[in-house]
Design a protein around this motif. Sequence first.
Motif, short mmCIF file in Angstrom:
data_model
loop_
_atom_site.label_atom_id
_atom_site.label_comp_id
_atom_site.label_asym_id
_atom_site.label_seq_id
_atom_site.Cartn_x
_atom_site.Cartn_y
_atom_site.Cartn_z
N GLY A 307 31.67 46.36 36.49
CA GLY A 307 30.38 46.55 36.57
C GLY A 307 29.51 46.12 37.78
O GLY A 307 29.01 46.86 38.39
N GLY A 340 28.92 53.23 37.33
CA GLY A 340 29.51 51.80 36.72
C GLY A 340 29.88 52.10 35.30
O GLY A 340 30.95 51.56 34.80
N GLN A 344 33.50 51.38 33.47
CA GLN A 344 33.93 50.53 32.45
C GLN A 344 34.24 51.22 31.22
O GLN A 344 35.14 50.60 30.68
CB GLN A 344 32.42 49.78 32.12
CG GLN A 344 31.83 48.79 33.17
CD GLN A 344 30.66 47.99 33.00
OE1 GLN A 344 29.50 48.87 32.68
NE2 GLN A 344 30.51 46.79 33.13
#
Length: 362
Positions: A307, A340, A344
């Motif tokens: 991230g 991001g 993830q």
Amino acid sequence: FYNNKSNLSFSRERLADVITAYKNKDKKKAYKYAVEAYLEGFELVEQNINAFDKALRLEIEIAMTGLRNKIRNDASLEIIENDIAFINEKLLIADEILSSKSLSGEAAFAGAFFILLREGLEALLIVAALAAFLVRTNRKDGLRYIHIGWISALILGIFTWWASISLVNISGASREITEGVAAIVATLVLLYVGFWMHDKSSAAKWKKFIDDSMHKALTSGTLWTLTGLSFIAVYREAFETILFYQALWAQTNEAGQTMALSGFVSAVAALAVLGWLIMRYSVRLPLRQFFAVTGGLMFFLAIIFAGKGIAALQEAGVMISSPVNFVRIDLLGIYPNLQGLLVQLGLIILAVILWNRKTKSA
């Protein structure tokens, strides 16, 4: 760096350049100026602004990120000018705050303490976990590989900072790209180490690991991989941490600087205590449980690094950022942008699949 002026004055000048370039239909240059307005000006004092007005700091950050997205999406000149006018209004407020106030002793202490704690926590967890791993597997002779990694990173971080003010201009984009790439590399290595440790925690693989002996399993190549991981974990934050302290130092009076030093020393002590606790109590776990817990920690840190790596590349302007309505938790590397969060989520799904396969084959 690029500017010798007030950081926020530099930001306003670059925003004026954005308008000029956009009027001339040069979107690429306008985008470049918008990135520089953030990285070469605002970012270097955002922690100081945060100490006085956290909401203002976040408002400016979101607005400057939004400006870049609108430039990418070919928004009208009127929209760009309105956004820049709004940002300039907020920058003036921030400039007045920073000009009329010096950080109080308490704020200087808190700023110095949390800068190091925030930037150093992930690196500490990785280094301490790797060291505990070597101690727990009776390979204390391999600790020097870990120490070579983090000590080299600190030395290179200090040298990079010195070079940036004495020899060459290191742009904010270069800093963020370096941090972003280092974080992505660290993510991949952490996933590899995490899955390797989880693999050794399963019963069948555990017996084979013991039978083959730990000394054979931990080859010199594996040990140098641990060196690289400890180096990346520390270096990715070292240079930028020094920059934050430099900006904090400039914003405090003599009494505040003393408190800032106290905050730094306190953060070092807190990290040292945390590292000691990890070493002391993790090595008491049964070896299979130790591998399982440490492997899980490595995976958890990999998600955080992913991230933060994506966020750093977005700040550098090399990746697009698509805002979404989601929570923001800086400490965990969770940011409200689509790219991001998807990375993830993908890593979590991949981990669950591989974890289940390894568990079933145990």
